[in-house]
Scaffold this active site. Structure first.
Site, PDB file in Angstrom:
ATOM      1  N   GLU A  95     -22.141  -7.792  21.271  1.00  0.00           N
ATOM      2  CA  GLU A  95     -23.490  -7.412  21.119  1.00  0.00           C
ATOM      3  C   GLU A  95     -24.069  -7.974  22.673  1.00  0.00           C
ATOM      4  O   GLU A  95     -23.765  -8.852  23.226  1.00  0.00           O
ATOM      5  CB  GLU A  95     -24.308  -8.278  19.969  1.00  0.00           C
ATOM      6  CG  GLU A  95     -25.708  -7.894  20.101  1.00  0.00           C
ATOM      7  CD  GLU A  95     -26.393  -8.933  18.998  1.00  0.00           C
ATOM      8  OE1 GLU A  95     -26.472  -8.370  17.982  1.00  0.00           O
ATOM      9  OE2 GLU A  95     -27.007  -9.936  19.457  1.00  0.00           O
TER      10      GLU A  95
ATOM     11  N   THR B  63     -29.348  -4.878  21.417  1.00  0.00           N
ATOM     12  CA  THR B  63     -30.276  -5.256  20.422  1.00  0.00           C
ATOM     13  C   THR B  63     -31.518  -4.330  20.977  1.00  0.00           C
ATOM     14  O   THR B  63     -31.692  -4.037  22.059  1.00  0.00           O
ATOM     15  CB  THR B  63     -30.582  -6.718  20.353  1.00  0.00           C
ATOM     16  OG1 THR B  63     -31.133  -6.998  21.661  1.00  0.00           O
ATOM     17  CG2 THR B  63     -29.497  -7.423  20.143  1.00  0.00           C
TER      18      THR B  63
ATOM     19  N   ALA C  59     -34.809  -8.032  19.906  1.00  0.00           N
ATOM     20  CA  ALA C  59     -34.373  -9.439  18.985  1.00  0.00           C
ATOM     21  C   ALA C  59     -34.983 -10.669  19.366  1.00  0.00           C
ATOM     22  O   ALA C  59     -35.187 -10.787  20.789  1.00  0.00           O
ATOM     23  CB  ALA C  59     -32.873  -9.426  18.984  1.00  0.00           C
TER      24      ALA C  59
ATOM     25  N   ARG D 234     -34.571  -3.554   9.667  1.00  0.00           N
ATOM     26  CA  ARG D 234     -36.050  -3.702   9.204  1.00  0.00           C
ATOM     27  C   ARG D 234     -36.553  -4.495  10.353  1.00  0.00           C
ATOM     28  O   ARG D 234     -37.653  -4.241  10.957  1.00  0.00           O
ATOM     29  CB  ARG D 234     -36.175  -4.310   8.030  1.00  0.00           C
ATOM     30  CG  ARG D 234     -37.573  -4.731   7.656  1.00  0.00           C
ATOM     31  CD  ARG D 234     -37.519  -5.802   6.627  1.00  0.00           C
ATOM     32  NE  ARG D 234     -37.255  -7.294   7.373  1.00  0.00           N
ATOM     33  CZ  ARG D 234     -37.649  -7.959   6.615  1.00  0.00           C
ATOM     34  NH1 ARG D 234     -37.776  -8.090   5.356  1.00  0.00           N
ATOM     35  NH2 ARG D 234     -37.250  -9.387   7.190  1.00  0.00           N
ATOM     36  N   GLY D 235     -35.648  -5.517  10.863  1.00  0.00           N
ATOM     37  CA  GLY D 235     -36.513  -6.558  12.005  1.00  0.00           C
ATOM     38  C   GLY D 235     -37.245  -7.655  11.200  1.00  0.00           C
ATOM     39  O   GLY D 235     -37.481  -7.646   9.902  1.00  0.00           O
TER      40      GLY D 235
ATOM     41  N   TYR E 155     -25.277 -10.012   5.104  1.00  0.00           N
ATOM     42  CA  TYR E 155     -25.571 -11.497   5.295  1.00  0.00           C
ATOM     43  C   TYR E 155     -24.592 -12.318   4.270  1.00  0.00           C
ATOM     44  O   TYR E 155     -25.119 -12.453   3.455  1.00  0.00           O
ATOM     45  CB  TYR E 155     -26.943 -11.782   5.247  1.00  0.00           C
ATOM     46  CG  TYR E 155     -28.074 -11.155   6.057  1.00  0.00           C
ATOM     47  CD1 TYR E 155     -28.394 -11.668   7.088  1.00  0.00           C
ATOM     48  CD2 TYR E 155     -28.240  -9.625   5.674  1.00  0.00           C
ATOM     49  CE1 TYR E 155     -29.237 -10.947   8.061  1.00  0.00           C
ATOM     50  CE2 TYR E 155     -29.034  -8.961   6.905  1.00  0.00           C
ATOM     51  CZ  TYR E 155     -29.719  -9.648   7.865  1.00  0.00           C
ATOM     52  OH  TYR E 155     -30.389  -8.932   8.756  1.00  0.00           O
TER      53      TYR E 155
ATOM     54  N   LYS F 172     -28.356  -0.024   0.629  1.00  0.00           N
ATOM     55  CA  LYS F 172     -28.299   0.458   2.165  1.00  0.00           C
ATOM     56  C   LYS F 172     -27.376   1.362   2.470  1.00  0.00           C
ATOM     57  O   LYS F 172     -27.314   2.241   3.185  1.00  0.00           O
ATOM     58  CB  LYS F 172     -28.246  -0.884   2.892  1.00  0.00           C
ATOM     59  CG  LYS F 172     -28.454  -0.922   4.364  1.00  0.00           C
ATOM     60  CD  LYS F 172     -28.218  -2.187   5.003  1.00  0.00           C
ATOM     61  CE  LYS F 172     -29.306  -3.210   4.908  1.00  0.00           C
ATOM     62  NZ  LYS F 172     -29.082  -4.450   5.900  1.00  0.00           N
TER      63      LYS F 172
END
Ligand code: FAD
Length: 285
Positions: A16, A47, A50, A108-109, A146, A166
């Site tokens: 990332e 990102t 973020a 979503r954020g 998660y 999802k």
């Protein structure tokens, strides 16, 4: 290439990157991307705002395009739906299309103070469904998972049900939040597979390089700290150089164990630091 095809060749190794915060010189991220691309990861994800910085999608598109079109590495552009309208998502997808980006991470954020929510994409699954409805299979849609339960979820059961939703909404590949306890990851994986979710799941690993980072990451993610991890922080917490070396070693051991136990790959969060990414990738590949 869609990232799902990468798994046919075995474990997938990716990195990332984050575009610099507003007003910071873009050359800093150019240098980081240049060095990270030199490690030849299978893909690089970029990102979007973020950490709550006032960053627009322009930086995400620019860096994703650099990764894909200059370095020839697959790019995944993150899209944060919480403060976007449908026409803004259309515009962003149009720009990604023009830059040949075919992989997006639908998020979503975080809901941040002062953020104007549009109410159009309240969950990542809303954004994933929208992208599929508007663009069919043109974009490969990734999502976040998660292992230790999202901090806002009522319980693990409801979080798992939302993860299944999802995937039903069109997410074909999951990247996990960072964690330090592999057993927690494998317990999660068992529950996910038992729930019929069969898409590739790449565990997310962040090497810890200083004690301040630990506090922030644990607070943001709610992830647990196993005894060996805590012992490392207690032993080297005041000595940045030693903690950095120990943190990289801890991440290498975590990756080796994950791969030995059959993980689909590794998604690294090296905080734009090519040296940590290089140390880990060269040790585990
Ligand atoms: P969701 O999947 O929408 O889940 C959020 C919460 O809502 C969870 O508790 C879930 O259980 C619940 N939920 C989900 N769907 C429903 C539903 N239909 N009804 C009721 N409840 C529901 N943030 C950024 O701002 N920019 C980034 O670039 C970024 N990149 C990330 C990359 C990864 C790999 C990860 C793991 C996180 C990233 N984040 C980023 C952080 C992320 O935006 C936050 O963790 C955010 O709080 C949740 O986003 P999500 O897409 O997982 O949300």
């Amino acid at each position: 290439m869609k990232t799902t095809n990468l798994f046919m060749q075995g474990p997938v190794f990716s990195i990332e990157v984050y575009p610099v915060k507003k007003n910071a010189p873009i050359e800093v991220v150019y240098r980081a991307v240049d060095a990270l691309a030199g490690l030849a990861p299978d893909f690089i994800s970029v990102t979007y705002g973020a950490g709550g910085g006032a960053v627009t999608s322009a930086a995400t598109v620019e860096i994703a395009s650099l990764v894909k079109n200059t370095y020839g590495i697959e790019a995944v552009a993150h899209i944060r739906g919480i403060d976007l309208t449908a026409p803004e998502v259309d515009s962003l997808l149009g720009r990604l299309r023009r830059h040949n980006i075919e992989n997006v991470l639908a998020l979503r954020g975080d809901v941040l103070p002062g953020m104007e929510q549009t109410g159009e994409f309240n969950h990542a699954s809303d954004l994933a469904s929208y992208i599929h409805a508007e663009c069919g299979d043109e974009f490969n849609v990734l999502g976040a998972a998660y292992p230790e339960v999202h901090t806002e979820a009522a319980d693990a059961e409801s979080d798992l049900a939302m993860l299944a939703l999802k995937v039903r909404s069109g997410v074909s590949h999951l990247l996990t939040q960072l964690f330090f306890d592999n057993d927690a990851y494998f317990r999660f994986l068992e529950r996910v597979r038992a729930a019929g979710i069969d898409v590739p799941i790449q565990p997310g690993i962040m090497p810890i390089v200083n004690a301040r980072q630990v506090e922030r990451m644990v607070q943001l993610s709610g992830c647990s700290q196993p005894p060996a991890f805590r012992a490392m922080i207690e032993r080297y917490g005041d000595d940045d150089a030693s903690l950095r070396a120990a943190g990289i070693e801890y991440a290498i051991e975590q990756c080796r164990d994950l791969l030995a136990r059959g993980a689909d790959g590794i998604h690294l969060y090296p905080m734009n630091d090519p040296d940590t990414a290089s140390a880990i990738l060269s040790a585990i590949r």
